[in-house]
Design a protein around this motif. Structure first.
Motif, PDB file in Angstrom:
ATOM      1  N   ILE A  98       0.839  -1.203   0.000  1.00 30.75           N
ATOM      2  CA  ILE A  98       0.000   0.000   0.000  1.00 30.75           C
ATOM      3  C   ILE A  98       0.872   1.251   0.000  1.00 30.75           C
ATOM      4  CG2 ILE A  98      -1.616   1.353   1.393  1.00 30.75           C
ATOM      5  CD1 ILE A  98      -2.820  -1.372   2.301  1.00 30.75           C
ATOM      6  N   GLU A  99       1.877   1.246   0.842  1.00 31.60           N
ATOM      7  CA  GLU A  99       2.785   2.397   0.930  1.00 31.60           C
ATOM      8  C   GLU A  99       3.441   2.666  -0.422  1.00 31.60           C
ATOM      9  OE1 GLU A  99       6.978   3.594   3.193  1.00 31.60           O
ATOM     10  OE2 GLU A  99       5.829   1.853   3.860  1.00 31.60           O
ATOM     11  N   TYR A 123      -6.359  -8.957   4.096  1.00 32.13           N
ATOM     12  CA  TYR A 123      -5.258  -8.215   3.484  1.00 32.13           C
ATOM     13  C   TYR A 123      -5.744  -7.312   2.354  1.00 32.13           C
ATOM     14  CZ  TYR A 123      -3.511 -11.863   6.385  1.00 32.13           C
ATOM     15  OH  TYR A 123      -3.340 -12.691   7.468  1.00 32.13           O
ATOM     16  N   PRO A 124      -6.553  -7.790   1.427  1.00 28.67           N
ATOM     17  CA  PRO A 124      -7.157  -6.861   0.468  1.00 28.67           C
ATOM     18  C   PRO A 124      -8.005  -5.778   1.137  1.00 28.67           C
ATOM     19  CG  PRO A 124      -7.357  -9.098  -0.336  1.00 28.67           C
ATOM     20  CD  PRO A 124      -6.843  -9.192   1.061  1.00 28.67           C
ATOM     21  N   MET A 125      -8.672  -6.123   2.246  1.00 27.34           N
ATOM     22  CA  MET A 125      -9.495  -5.129   2.933  1.00 27.34           C
ATOM     23  C   MET A 125      -8.652  -3.999   3.512  1.00 27.34           C
ATOM     24  SD  MET A 125     -12.317  -7.653   4.705  1.00 27.34           S
ATOM     25  CE  MET A 125     -13.098  -6.374   5.684  1.00 27.34           C
ATOM     26  N   MET A 126      -7.379  -4.250   3.797  1.00 23.91           N
ATOM     27  CA  MET A 126      -6.489  -3.168   4.237  1.00 23.91           C
ATOM     28  C   MET A 126      -6.379  -2.102   3.150  1.00 23.91           C
ATOM     29  SD  MET A 126      -3.403  -5.399   6.006  1.00 23.91           S
ATOM     30  CE  MET A 126      -2.304  -3.948   6.120  1.00 23.91           C
ATOM     31  N   ALA A 127      -6.365  -2.533   1.892  1.00 25.07           N
ATOM     32  CA  ALA A 127      -6.252  -1.589   0.775  1.00 25.07           C
ATOM     33  C   ALA A 127      -7.478  -0.689   0.674  1.00 25.07           C
ATOM     34  CB  ALA A 127      -6.038  -2.354  -0.527  1.00 25.07           C
ATOM     35  N   LEU A 128      -8.636  -1.204   1.084  1.00 22.64           N
ATOM     36  CA  LEU A 128      -9.861  -0.399   1.027  1.00 22.64           C
ATOM     37  C   LEU A 128      -9.725   0.886   1.826  1.00 22.64           C
ATOM     38  CD1 LEU A 128     -12.585  -3.170   1.524  1.00 22.64           C
ATOM     39  CD2 LEU A 128     -11.948  -2.045  -0.624  1.00 22.64           C
ATOM     40  N   GLU A 129      -8.987   0.814   2.922  1.00 23.11           N
ATOM     41  CA  GLU A 129      -8.832   1.982   3.791  1.00 23.11           C
ATOM     42  C   GLU A 129      -8.108   3.123   3.090  1.00 23.11           C
ATOM     43  OE1 GLU A 129      -6.990   0.677   7.398  1.00 23.11           O
ATOM     44  OE2 GLU A 129      -8.400  -0.982   7.675  1.00 23.11           O
ATOM     45  N   GLU A 130      -7.402   2.803   2.002  1.00 25.42           N
ATOM     46  CA  GLU A 130      -6.694   3.831   1.221  1.00 25.42           C
ATOM     47  C   GLU A 130      -7.326   4.009  -0.148  1.00 25.42           C
ATOM     48  OE1 GLU A 130      -4.331   5.651   2.431  1.00 25.42           O
ATOM     49  OE2 GLU A 130      -4.065   4.560   4.324  1.00 25.42           O
ATOM     50  N   VAL A 272      -6.468   3.264  -7.210  1.00 23.72           N
ATOM     51  CA  VAL A 272      -7.516   3.695  -8.133  1.00 23.72           C
ATOM     52  C   VAL A 272      -7.267   5.109  -8.649  1.00 23.72           C
ATOM     53  CG1 VAL A 272      -9.983   4.263  -8.296  1.00 23.72           C
ATOM     54  CG2 VAL A 272      -9.249   2.173  -7.112  1.00 23.72           C
ATOM     55  N   SER A 273      -6.745   5.965  -7.795  1.00 26.19           N
ATOM     56  CA  SER A 273      -6.570   7.380  -8.157  1.00 26.19           C
ATOM     57  C   SER A 273      -5.587   7.586  -9.305  1.00 26.19           C
ATOM     58  CB  SER A 273      -6.095   8.183  -6.941  1.00 26.19           C
ATOM     59  OG  SER A 273      -4.762   7.854  -6.588  1.00 26.19           O
TER      60      SER A 273
END
Length: 346
Positions: A98-99, A123-130, A272-273
């Motif tokens: 993520i970083e 682990y994929p759900m951690m990415a949702l937070e960003e 996504v951005s």
């Protein structure tokens, strides 16, 4: 009987710290285990606390203090997990992905010398937070027959993907590529219940409803040849990229606790951005979900659900009402309390 989430969390964190984890890593482990329980996937939750801790005691799982994460390009890394607790490795590796993805747009890691890492969706759900899309694959001990076969040559090899949404809960796919996760067989054995026909074959290749016979035989892939293909893809992404063991070489994690494991993972995320604005993306996702939710229900159905929606609702309910712990799990908790000198509070 149901117990408050925070009561379970406090006890389990204390056990993990006494078992040798740092406070930060103990919190990570408990977050993953509790997420499984709250999402209704008890087979990957606190029922396995003692199994992980037993491996810590006999030295076939490490505390994760020496994990090696080696960047190999702006968007890739190779990780030696050093046999650390799977939940420690999974959280640390996804955090690094993520970083890095914030700069490179995406980042993926291959991991070797891994252990069972619990609920893959975490682990994929951690990415949702960003506001990122997260992905995770893992290979596992060979328990599943390839389509048309009767020998265990492939793992249950879970696939986990999380995609953010706006007004709707995110999409969270978390599936074993077998008809059922091996943990469902283990839980049935532990609690003395039968399993549905169609889940497994016995050692002679015949259908069985006896979990002990299934444990000696093979699980079946979901969707026949389609599930078999997905199992194989998950296996190749997990071990061929990383140098981990093939499915057939991995010992059964919760049964052969005296043997170290070399699971492989493939995980990472997409920012996504870097493709479009977050707001536009979420609006498009919501629009698709609106169409799906408006679909006429089939006869006998309560309507269309988004992948992960049931688990999202179950988590909210568990936070209010607590988590149901079986007597078998409470028995494990009592043993861990004695082993690690932690007060038993249940």
């Amino acid at each position: 009987m149901k117990y408050p989430v925070e009561q379970i969390r406090s006890f389990c964190e204390q056990v993990w710290e006494k078992a040798g984890l740092s406070h930060e890593d103990a919190v990570s482990c408990v977050n993953v285990l509790l997420a499984a329980d709250m999402r209704g996937q008890r087979t990957h939750g606190t029922t396995h606390m003692k199994d992980y801790c037993d491996r810590m005691l006999n030295g076939t799982v490490s505390n994760g203090s020496d994990i090696e994460i080696k960047p190999t390009s702006p968007s890739t890394m190779v990780v030696d997990a050093k046999h650390s607790v799977g939940m420690v490795t999974g959280v640390k590796v996804m955090a690094k992905c993520i970083e890095q993805a914030k700069t490179s747009g995406s980042c993926f890691a291959s991991v070797h010398n891994g252990c069972h890492y619990g609920l893959g969706a975490c682990y994929p759900m951690m990415a949702l937070e960003e506001d990122m899309i997260g992905v995770s694959f893992s290979n596992t001990p060979a328990l599943v027959a390839p389509f048309g076969g009767a020998d265990p040559l492939l793992g249950t090899n879970p696939i986990s993907i999380a995609i953010p949404a706006g007004k709707h809960p995110p999409l969270v796919l978390d599936i074993a590529t077998s008809i059922v996760a091996k943990g469902r067989i283990a839980l049935a054995m532990k609690e003395g219940t039968s399993i549905p026909e169609g889940w497994a074959l016995d050692k002679n290749g015949a259908p069985t409803t006896d979990p002990a016979a299934a444990n000696e035989g093979v699980l079946l892939p979901f969707g026949a040849h389609k599930g078999y293909a997905m199992e194989l893809i998950g296996s190749l992404l997990s071990f061929a990229l990383s140098g981990a063991d093939m499915d057939t070489q991995i010992p059964r994690f919760f049964e052969q606790k005296e043997i170290s494991t070399n699971f492989g993972y493939f995980m990472g995320c997409i920012d996504v951005s870097k493709f479009c604005s977050i707001d536009d993306f979420k609006a498009r996702v919501d629009a698709m979900f609106d169409i799906l939710k408006a679909c006429r229900p089939a006869v006998g159905s309560k309507g269309v659900m988004i992948p992960g929606e049931i688990e999202y609702n179950m988590t909210a309910k568990a936070m209010e009402e607590g988590i149901d712990l079986s007597e078998a799990t409470l028995r494990d908790f009592r043993e861990m309390a004695d082993t690690f000198g932690v007060k038993y509070t249940f």
